[in-house]
Design an enzyme around this catalytic site. Structure first.
Site, PDB file in Angstrom:
ATOM      1  N   CYS A 176       0.812  -1.222   0.000  1.00 41.82           N
ATOM      2  CA  CYS A 176       0.000   0.000   0.000  1.00 41.82           C
ATOM      3  C   CYS A 176       0.842   1.266   0.000  1.00 41.82           C
ATOM      4  O   CYS A 176       0.306   2.366  -0.043  1.00 41.82           O
ATOM      5  CB  CYS A 176      -0.954  -0.026   1.184  1.00 41.82           C
ATOM      6  SG  CYS A 176      -1.934  -1.529   1.156  1.00 41.82           S
ATOM      7  N   HIS A 222      -2.353   8.280   6.032  1.00 42.22           N
ATOM      8  CA  HIS A 222      -2.533   6.932   5.486  1.00 42.22           C
ATOM      9  C   HIS A 222      -3.890   6.392   5.965  1.00 42.22           C
ATOM     10  O   HIS A 222      -4.671   5.905   5.160  1.00 42.22           O
ATOM     11  CB  HIS A 222      -1.396   6.016   5.929  1.00 42.22           C
ATOM     12  CG  HIS A 222      -1.489   4.640   5.355  1.00 42.22           C
ATOM     13  ND1 HIS A 222      -1.468   4.407   4.003  1.00 42.22           N
ATOM     14  CD2 HIS A 222      -1.622   3.421   5.944  1.00 42.22           C
ATOM     15  CE1 HIS A 222      -1.574   3.104   3.779  1.00 42.22           C
ATOM     16  NE2 HIS A 222      -1.678   2.478   4.934  1.00 42.22           N
ATOM     17  N   GLU A 230      -0.103   5.814  13.454  1.00 46.12           N
ATOM     18  CA  GLU A 230       0.319   6.936  12.607  1.00 46.12           C
ATOM     19  C   GLU A 230       0.302   8.250  13.399  1.00 46.12           C
ATOM     20  O   GLU A 230       1.249   9.042  13.338  1.00 46.12           O
ATOM     21  CB  GLU A 230      -0.609   7.036  11.384  1.00 46.12           C
ATOM     22  CG  GLU A 230      -0.243   8.157  10.427  1.00 46.12           C
ATOM     23  CD  GLU A 230      -1.133   8.179   9.180  1.00 46.12           C
ATOM     24  OE1 GLU A 230      -2.155   7.454   9.153  1.00 46.12           O
ATOM     25  OE2 GLU A 230      -0.807   8.930   8.248  1.00 46.12           O
ATOM     26  N   LYS A 289      -9.411   8.270   2.543  1.00 48.46           N
ATOM     27  CA  LYS A 289      -9.882   6.887   2.354  1.00 48.46           C
ATOM     28  C   LYS A 289     -11.282   6.707   2.928  1.00 48.46           C
ATOM     29  O   LYS A 289     -11.966   5.736   2.599  1.00 48.46           O
ATOM     30  CB  LYS A 289      -8.918   5.892   3.007  1.00 48.46           C
ATOM     31  CG  LYS A 289      -7.586   5.748   2.262  1.00 48.46           C
ATOM     32  CD  LYS A 289      -6.732   4.640   2.852  1.00 48.46           C
ATOM     33  CE  LYS A 289      -5.380   4.517   2.164  1.00 48.46           C
ATOM     34  NZ  LYS A 289      -4.393   5.535   2.626  1.00 48.46           N
ATOM     35  N   HIS A 331      -9.756   2.129   0.222  1.00 41.36           N
ATOM     36  CA  HIS A 331      -8.300   1.965   0.177  1.00 41.36           C
ATOM     37  C   HIS A 331      -7.903   1.367  -1.160  1.00 41.36           C
ATOM     38  O   HIS A 331      -8.214   0.222  -1.460  1.00 41.36           O
ATOM     39  CB  HIS A 331      -7.869   1.057   1.334  1.00 41.36           C
ATOM     40  CG  HIS A 331      -6.394   0.976   1.517  1.00 41.36           C
ATOM     41  ND1 HIS A 331      -5.498   1.649   0.708  1.00 41.36           N
ATOM     42  CD2 HIS A 331      -5.636   0.320   2.440  1.00 41.36           C
ATOM     43  CE1 HIS A 331      -4.271   1.391   1.113  1.00 41.36           C
ATOM     44  NE2 HIS A 331      -4.318   0.587   2.164  1.00 41.36           N
ATOM     45  N   PHE A 362       1.971  -3.200   3.870  1.00 42.65           N
ATOM     46  CA  PHE A 362       2.307  -4.527   4.394  1.00 42.65           C
ATOM     47  C   PHE A 362       3.767  -4.804   4.043  1.00 42.65           C
ATOM     48  O   PHE A 362       4.198  -4.572   2.912  1.00 42.65           O
ATOM     49  CB  PHE A 362       1.439  -5.612   3.737  1.00 42.65           C
ATOM     50  CG  PHE A 362       0.044  -5.731   4.285  1.00 42.65           C
ATOM     51  CD1 PHE A 362      -0.364  -5.000   5.400  1.00 42.65           C
ATOM     52  CD2 PHE A 362      -0.865  -6.584   3.688  1.00 42.65           C
ATOM     53  CE1 PHE A 362      -1.649  -5.132   5.901  1.00 42.65           C
ATOM     54  CE2 PHE A 362      -2.156  -6.721   4.182  1.00 42.65           C
ATOM     55  CZ  PHE A 362      -2.553  -5.997   5.289  1.00 42.65           C
TER      56      PHE A 362
END
Lengths: 427, 82
Positions: free
Chosen positions: A177, A317, A328, A349, A354, A415
């Site tokens: 991502c 994010h 975050e 998002k 996403h 990831f």
């Protein structure tokens, strides 16, 4: 041509997303706080080897405009859906930057000075599955000869490079991502290092299919709010339960400031650079204290001209997972201290879902336009802020950003523990 | 029953239209697949597989190289159809 640390600016934007088939419609949707998340339909599932009711997750943010309505049929046969999105967004960005033909034919940019850096997190996964079905059902002879060039993850980048005649280099960073943001960062470095004067950069993804849905869902990463699709993606909200899968692409045209000035191009903003790090913690779990993210932020501050006091906006994010959203914010607070208090944080998002490898591209476009219009998009579905989120999150209504020189950052994490932080500033 | 030459041309025109987006009436015997009809080497395999199915012929890979023009394919199919 071997100049280093050249100033890099953004001269074009393009997108095709769950909110619209271009960047203008997408931006309108973001500012209006529209959700692109919908229930998946029986029609969508008709050709798939699964019954809709058997899927644990039956919502997604599908592209607002089908590529088949925009691209000619022969191209649709040869391009995976992820490359189709990339090409649509890249064409918009290229035209938006004022180029009228491919490099070499448009005298403003020789082919040898144009690069492409376009990422995807997953690659041509739907092509792979479709062709596997053909192999099983119809035999080896019927497998498309386009299969390999369609499923390889560098396919979107290669098609964008072919479209505009990019000969300085065509690249595909892959970091789940964070891929789209890493591609934009790679594009910045191509210009900084003197390899290119112009780079088309961004990310794309197209994997709304039962297999990725089942797989992500079994990781307990996805929202199962099937009864209220538009309310499912809710970053920072106390009741968030995972991300919603989206699809589409976002692209920017990056250019050396000198080159943009020479051809009289309209400049949206400056790209200050990128901060990078890796968690080295877990293959899929975020490091709970956000140490890796903080390291990327510090790398950004150490290596760019970003002044924390100028920071006015963050496109986070924030995917709407319980752990990631908090990590975050902890990292940002740790590095920025009180400077985080004057940062209007948007989690787009909440509206687009996403887009995985496409997210960094689409969110770079959103951040560029946020600075350009001096407007921070809303974060929808924020009914009750998670008490652990100690920061100024823009809620249901878009917010005006201050006048004067302001900066913004765009975060993407993937990831594998990849952290990418991009910094932008008004010109 | 074997297809006539006209039927083969019409069938190939449908196939080329589907794969390369070329209007059917532009698919004529003298046209080169690669140079005139936007059929590259990968798409040529698609054309061949579709033609095999439509006309009940087998076109081995070694023979595909000899099929430069629509006329070449028409002749090949006419000679090899069962």
């Amino acid at each position: 041509m071997n100049a280093t640390n050249r100033t890099v600016v953004v001269t074009g934007v393009g997108a095709t997303t769950p909110l619209g088939g271009d960047s203008a419609t997408t931006w309108e949707g973001l500012v209006a706080g529209r959700s692109g998340v919908r229930a998946l339909t029986e029609e969508w599932a008709a050709d798939l080897p699964v019954r809709l009711e058997d899927l644990p997750v039956r919502i997604a943010a599908r592209a607002a405009v089908e590529p088949a309505d925009v691209l000619p049929r022969p191209l649709l046969r040869r391009l995976d859906r992820s490359a189709q999105f990339a090409l649509i967004a890249a064409r918009e960005a290229w035209a938006d930057a004022g180029f009228t033909a491919k490099a070499g034919e448009d005298e403003a940019i020789p082919a040898e000075r144009l690069g492409a850096a376009v990422a995807t997190g997953i690659g041509g996964v739907t092509t792979l599955m479709t062709q596997y079905d053909i192999l099983k059902d119809l035999g080896a002879r019927r497998v498309s000869p386009h299969t390999v060039p369609m499923l390889m993850p560098n396919s979107p980048s290669a098609h964008v490079g072919l479209e505009f005649n990019a000969r300085a280099g065509v690249h595909t960073p892959v970091s789940a991502c964070a891929s789209g943001a890493e591609a934009v960062g790679y594009g910045i470095e191509m210009i900084r290092s003197g390899r290119a004067d112009v780079v088309v950069a961004g990310g794309t993804e197209a994997c709304i299919h039962p297999l990725p849905i089942a797989a992500f869902s079994n990781m307990m990463a996805m929202s199962k709010n099937n009864d209220a699709p538009e309310a499912a993606s809710r970053p920072y909200d106390a009741a968030r339960d995972g991300f919603v899968l989206g699809e589409g692409a976002g692209m920017v045209v990056l250019e050396s400031a000198e080159h943009a000035a020479k051809r009289g191009a309209r400049v949206y903003c400056e790209m200050l650079g990128q901060g990078l790090s890796a968690d080295a913690h877990h293959i899929a779990q975020p490091e709970p204290e956000g140490r890796g993210i903080a390291a990327a932020m510090r790398h950004l501050l150490d290596t760019t001209d970003l002044k924390p006091e100028q920071l006015a906006h963050l496109n986070a994010h924030a995917t709407s997972t319980p752990q990631g959203d908090v990590a975050e914010i902890k990292a940002l607070r740790q590095v920025l201290g009180e400077d985080l208090d004057h940062v209007a944080i948007s989690a787009t998002k909440s509206m687009t879902g996403h887009l995985l490898g496409g997210a960094g591209g689409v969110e770079t476009v959103a951040t560029v336009l946020a600075l350009h219009h001096r407007t921070a998009p809303p974060t929808i579905n924020l009914d009750r802020l998670d008490p652990e989120v100690d920061a100024d999150v823009v809620g249901a209504e878009a917010r005006q950003l201050p006048s004067g020189t302001i900066a913004a950052i765009n975060n993407s994490f993937g990831f594998g523990g990849h952290n990418v932080v991009l910094a932008l500033r008004t010109v | 029953m074997a297809a006539t030459k006209e039927e083969i041309i019409a069938g190939l025109a449908d196939i080329v239209n589907e794969i390369a987006g070329i209007p059917n009436d532009e698919v004529t015997e003298e046209k080169s697949f690669t140079d005139d009809l936007d059929v590259d080497s990968l798409s040529m395999v698609e054309v061949v597989v579709a033609a095999e199915e439509r006309f009940g012929v087998k076109i081995p890979d070694d023979d595909v190289r000899g099929l430069k023009t629509v006329g070449d394919a028409v002749t090949y199919i006419a000679e090899h159809q069962s």
